[in-house]
Design an enzyme around this catalytic site. Structure first.
Site, PDB file in Angstrom:
ATOM      1  N   LYS A   1      -6.998  -5.039  -3.084  1.00  0.00           N
ATOM      2  CA  LYS A   1      -7.748  -5.603  -1.957  1.00  0.00           C
ATOM      3  C   LYS A   1      -8.653  -4.544  -1.367  1.00  0.00           C
ATOM      4  O   LYS A   1      -8.401  -3.347  -1.553  1.00  0.00           O
ATOM      5  CB  LYS A   1      -6.780  -6.122  -0.895  1.00  0.00           C
TER       6      LYS A   1
ATOM      7  N   CYS B   1      -1.962  -2.988   7.736  1.00  0.00           N
ATOM      8  CA  CYS B   1      -1.870  -3.894   6.582  1.00  0.00           C
ATOM      9  C   CYS B   1      -0.587  -4.715   6.567  1.00  0.00           C
ATOM     10  O   CYS B   1      -0.612  -5.884   6.174  1.00  0.00           O
ATOM     11  CB  CYS B   1      -2.071  -3.110   5.293  1.00  0.00           C
TER      12      CYS B   1
ATOM     13  N   ASP C   1       0.793  -1.252   0.000  1.00  0.00           N
ATOM     14  CA  ASP C   1       0.000   0.000   0.000  1.00  0.00           C
ATOM     15  C   ASP C   1       0.822   1.298   0.000  1.00  0.00           C
ATOM     16  O   ASP C   1       0.489   2.234   0.759  1.00  0.00           O
ATOM     17  CB  ASP C   1      -0.968  -0.003   1.202  1.00  0.00           C
TER      18      ASP C   1
HETATM   19  C1  VGL Z   1      -4.668   0.500   5.774  1.00  0.00           C
HETATM   20  C2  VGL Z   1      -6.221   1.386   7.173  1.00  0.00           C
HETATM   21  C3  VGL Z   1      -7.198   1.260   6.214  1.00  0.00           C
HETATM   22  C4  VGL Z   1      -3.245   0.095   5.564  1.00  0.00           C
HETATM   23  C5  VGL Z   1      -5.629   0.345   4.796  1.00  0.00           C
HETATM   24  O1  VGL Z   1      -2.786   0.041   4.402  1.00  0.00           O
HETATM   25  O2  VGL Z   1      -2.552  -0.152   6.587  1.00  0.00           O
HETATM   26  N1  VGL Z   1      -4.970   1.000   6.954  1.00  0.00           N
HETATM   27  N2  VGL Z   1      -6.889   0.751   5.015  1.00  0.00           N
END
Ligand code: VGL
Ligand code: ZN
Length: 198
Positions: free
Chosen positions: A107, A152, A9
């Site tokens: 995702k 994540c 991410d």
């Molecule tokens: C994430 C919160 C919500 C992450 C993704 O990538 O850690 N955290 N969505």
């Protein structure tokens, strides 16, 4: 032994100026780019939510970001709207090298279930397909870096270990949100799962 680098991410919304900015989130990008050539396989993940996703506080009347609610699959932190499919916030940070990636995993596209982990949705049962992909490529060892260390990255590392991969997390190449002690809990969860924190 065949190894994969899993980059979690590294998207505009998780970097400074983004909707769910992780402090110093962009500081890890040069270091991640520099390591990509050391692996047999490079995978990037992208948080990829439809507008109105159930993990957004804005989808729940009278709730604020960072409130926690009970979902059918367990407790869920509510987030500011982030990484909406097709927006600039959901795009990879422009400094991230994406050309070396063999695979990009998206995702969080199920409107009713969040998906922190690169392997399973937050119901801990619905697979993203990444586990099968890595196994079919004979990958035994995975190294995880990216954002956010306490959400994540943590969920991906613990699930990776449960699936039988030998998992390392390079802490210098991660940054955390650290919400109500989530970072300390995540480090404990990962070491309990046999993840090597380096
Ligand atoms: C994430 C919160 C919500 C992450 C993704 O990538 O850690 N955290 N969505
Ligand atoms: Zn998300």
């Amino acid at each position: 032994m065949r190894n994969a680098l899993i980059v979690i991410d590294v998207q505009n919304d998780f970097c400074p100026g983004g909707a769910l900015a992780v402090p110093d989130g962009d500081a890890i990008i040069a270091g991640i780019n520099a390591r990509m050539g050391e692996f047999d396989c490079v995978v990037l993940t992208q948080d990829w939510h439809p507008a109105g996703h159930s993990s957004f506080a804005s989808s729940h009347p009278a709730k604020e970001p960072y409130d926690v609610i009970e979902m059918p699959y367990g407790p869920q932190v509510l987030w500011p709207d982030h990484c909406v499919q097709g927006t600039q916030g959901a795009a990879f940070h422009p400094a991230l090298s994406t050309d070396p990636a063999d695979m990009i995993v998206r995702k969080g596209y199920n409107p009713d279930v969040d998906s922190y982990s690169a392997f399973f949705e937050n119901d801990h049962t619905t697979p993203t397909g990444l586990g099968g992909y890595l196994k079919s490529r004979d990958i035994s060892d995975i190294t995880i870096v990216g954002l956010a260390l306490d959400f994540c990255v943590n969920y991906s590392a613990v699930d990776g270990a449960k699936l039988g991969f030998k998992v390392k997390v390079i802490q210098d190449l991660c940054r955390a949100i650290d919400l109500n002690g989530s970072l300390g809990a995540a480090l404990q969860d990962m070491s309990d799962a046999g993840v090597q924190l380096i």
